[in-house]
Scaffold this active site. Structure first.
Site, PDB file in Angstrom:
ATOM      1  N   GLY A   1       0.821  -1.212   0.000  1.00  0.00           N
ATOM      2  CA  GLY A   1       0.000   0.000   0.000  1.00  0.00           C
ATOM      3  C   GLY A   1       0.849   1.252   0.000  1.00  0.00           C
ATOM      4  N   ASP A   2       2.013   1.186   0.657  1.00  0.00           N
ATOM      5  CA  ASP A   2       2.960   2.302   0.654  1.00  0.00           C
ATOM      6  C   ASP A   2       3.851   2.269  -0.574  1.00  0.00           C
ATOM      7  OD1 ASP A   2       2.665   3.853   3.171  1.00  0.00           O
ATOM      8  OD2 ASP A   2       3.089   1.937   4.136  1.00  0.00           O
ATOM      9  N   VAL A   3       4.424   1.095  -0.848  1.00  0.00           N
ATOM     10  CA  VAL A   3       5.423   0.984  -1.909  1.00  0.00           C
ATOM     11  C   VAL A   3       4.839   1.337  -3.268  1.00  0.00           C
ATOM     12  CG1 VAL A   3       6.853  -0.653  -3.191  1.00  0.00           C
ATOM     13  CG2 VAL A   3       6.878  -0.669  -0.697  1.00  0.00           C
TER      14      VAL A   3
END
Length: 703
Positions: free
Chosen positions: A176-178
């Site tokens: 979700g961040d990457v």
């Protein structure tokens, strides 16, 4: 490993944890100068661990080391006025700012994109939010905090991940961040391309929620086309078989059999070639309809063998790969060959380096170089905050530089295009050059202050018209903001309906190839689609003035006329003209005596009287019919107080009635009129009539 492709790009990184640092890691890995802006506690990930045994002070968390190699660190308190001012100074010279605060944080600090862009219009401001920024779409969840697990859950990824429909599962890495960070690194480069072309940056954002929807695009079209709600399906595929993870006697392997030809190869490897042509399994659709049976047959076969055995049998023959642990990855020859595990040096050379995942991008023209150490908190604060500032140019330096630029003699062009509604637009330009013959490219410089700059920046086509010496009037017309330029000028539509001026020395109609920002100008590069030329003399531009080629012959003839030649100058200071007093009280233009004439003698004569003359260009050549006298007059400027036998006169108060020379009287009268219009010509003739090489070409002049 790192490249230097982005060397020269400066990024201010306000982000923390994973999404923003992953984005800026991608930029730093390829040469961008990424400066982390941290408060006294530093990036949160500095304390997340894990820590090596040789780091009892817990200075170097693996989380931080992996994401922040190749970066620098400046410590600032953005809640203090001093910290805000320091940040504004850094932002004034930055290309990019990246932050992942919740919406409104930077605005409340007085450091909004809009305020920073006032000083740095080319700034690209990149914001990673959980649910986006109100500038681009005001989400009802806009003020909610978010981390990876929230994005995976809300964005649909967990809803299609897991062993079965009742067990939604989070993907292991912080995708979700990457993925949001990776998307933003692409967004930054996209916005930079436009900023480099137009000089205008912009605000851009990505929502982690939105990025997950993009990642789960298959669920979107499945629901749209079938009405189904996709559920977790383990390691299989809803439309393909055999496809997924299959057991071995020492782990698992992955198979992705999509093409029918691969199914035939697999069936033969399993010792059952007849399955390759069996109508129940021979086609992709047939196998999908019998997926449970197909996957069961394949799983029974793989379970009897090891990963190594299956690699030997299937590797390179069908889409296949073993399920690797990180220990397997460290031993894999592919990983070694691709250098996908690399070292980050410890800031203390006596300590061993860290091993991290390398950047997967490989550029054939840029062999990778070693990574640099991650920064200590505030390690580069003094370097950047106390860097000597380049003082702004003084007015005198600007005048000097402008004068140096003016030493380039150029042709004069009128660049034309059409607005989106078809209205023709054009302006005079002196900066024009061919760039390439194959492909045929040329460039022209457009001042950002030009009234039609935005029109040309957006146009798909444009024309470059190189003016001939009898088109000086056209140059003056298109240098103005007259609304009826094209009503006054003669022109015709060329390729792509671009306006082409009649009578031009040459014309080129171009398709826009590239736009490049260059300080206070834009460089417009065009691919030539149509061109034409004519036989005439070019109109030149030098030292802020026009000149025509071909006047040297009359000048040489005049100078060769013997002793009856004098050289004088119409010289201006603060819109006043310098005249010389004659013994009888009349006046004349300052000049040398006959038989002793040269430009040097003229300037030396003035210097002895305390005057400094700067002669710019030839202004008039007179031949007096009665006396046979030849006069060569230059235009120029003069500084210094008028000596006893000279005087300055306002243009409107020139004592024309007290100038006995008919030639000089007509010349000064013409100069006064030309000064009002800002367009000067070069006169060639006698005291009664002659030719003026001026704006509309050579035309008869009667005095």
């Amino acid at each position: 490993m790192s490249t230097q492709i982005l060397k020269g790009l400066r990024v201010l990184d306000l982000s923390r944890m994973l999404s923003g640092p992953y984005c800026t890691m991608m930029l730093a890995d390829h040469g961008a100068e990424v400066i982390k802006i941290e408060d006294k506690r530093g990036d949160t990930s500095r304390n997340n661990g894990p820590f090596r045994d040789d780091d009892p002070e817990h200075d170097w968390a693996g989380y931080f080391v992996s994401l922040n190699r190749n970066k620098k660190s400046v410590q600032l308190d953005l809640k203090s006025e001093a910290g805000k001012e320091a940040f504004r100074k850094l932002a004034a010279s930055a290309d990019v700012i990246v932050e992942n605060f919740r919406p409104g944080v930077m605005d409340r600090l007085g450091l909004s994109y809009e305020s920073l862009a006032e000083t740095n219009p080319a700034l690209v401001y990149a914001a990673i939010r959980g649910f986006g920024d109100p500038r681009t779409g005001d989400s009802p969840y806009g003020k909610w905090p978010s981390y990876d697990v929230v994005a995976q859950a809300m964005g649909g990824l967990m809803a299609v991940t897991g062993p079965d429909a009742d067990t939604p599962t989070k993907v292991g890495p912080g995708i979700g961040d990457v993925f949001a960070g990776m998307m933003m690194s692409f967004g930054v480069m996209t916005a930079l391309r436009e900023a480099e072309a137009t000089g205008k940056g912009q605000f851009l954002d990505v929502a982690m929620y939105d990025a997950m929807i993009s990642l789960c695009e298959r669920a979107v079209y499945l629901h749209d086309m079938t009405g189904e709600i996709p559920k977790p399906e383990g390691n299989g595929h809803p439309l393909l078989a055999p496809f997924g993870l299959f057991p071995t006697n020492d782990g698992s392997v992955a198979l992705g059999i999509v093409d029918d030809s691969f199914w035939q190869v697999l069936a033969t490897a399993m010792g059952k070639p007849e399955l390759g042509t069996d109508p129940r399994y021979a086609t992709r659709a047939a196998r999908s309809g019998n997926a449970t049976e197909v996957n069961g047959m394949v799983g029974d076969w793989t379970a009897q063998r090891s990963k190594a055995d299956l690699t030997e049998i299937l590797g390179g023959n069908v889409p296949f790969g073993p399920l690797n642990t990180i220990e397997d990855i460290f031993r894999d020859p592919h990983v070694a060959a691709r250098k996908m595990l690399t070292h980050v040096p410890h800031p203390d050379p006596s300590r061993s380096p860290w091993t991290v995942a390398a950047n997967p991008l490989r550029f054939g023209g840029h062999p990778p170089t070693a990574f640099a150490s991650p920064p200590r908190l505030g390690e580069h604060t003094e370097t950047f905050l106390n860097a000597a500032e380049t003082p702004p140019m003084s007015d005198e330096e600007k005048r000097s530089l402008r004068g140096a630029f003016g030493t380039f003699a150029t042709g004069v062009t009128v660049v034309t295009t059409r607005q989106k509604d078809g209205t023709p637009r054009g302006f005079t330009a002196n900066s024009f050059s061919s760039v390439s013959l194959d492909p045929p490219l040329l460039l022209v410089c457009i001042a950002k202050s030009a009234f039609s700059c935005d029109t040309f920046a957006e146009a798909d086509h444009f024309a470059v018209n190189i003016l001939s010496e009898d088109q000086k009037a056209v140059s003056g017309l298109f240098a103005s903001r007259a609304p009826d330029k094209f009503e006054q000028a003669d022109w015709h539509p060329g390729y792509a309906e671009m306006p082409v001026l009649d009578g031009s020395l040459g014309s080129f109609v171009c398709e826009r190839h590239k736009l490049v920002d260059a300080g206070d100008h834009l460089i417009l590069i065009g691919l030539v689609k149509e061109h034409a030329k004519s036989d005439s003399q070019p109109l030149g531009y030098f030292g802020g003035s026009y000149f025509s080629i071909g006047l040297e012959e009359p000048l040489v003839n005049a100078a060769g006329a013997g002793g009856k030649v004098s050289i004088g100058a119409v010289m201006e200071r603060d819109q006043k003209i310098l005249l010389q007093k004659l013994p009888d009280g009349d006046f004349c233009v300052p000049h040398t005596v006959e038989g002793n004439s040269s430009l040097d003698r003229l300037t030396d004569m003035l210097k002895t009287k305390g005057l400094t003359a700067q002669l710019d260009y030839l202004y008039a050549i007179y031949s007096e019919s009665e006396t046979g006298h030849h006069g060569i007059y230059y235009h120029g400027t003069v500084s210094g107080n008028a000596p006893e036998n000279m005087a300055y006169f306002e243009l409107s108060e020139l004592p024309l009635e007290n100038i006995p020379s008919t030639a000089e009287r007509s010349m000064l009268s013409r100069y006064r009129d030309e000064y009002k219009h800002g367009s000067f010509g070069i006169y060639q003739g006698d005291e009664a009539s002659g030719l003026v090489h001026k704006v509309a070409g050579m035309h008869q002049s009667k005095h």
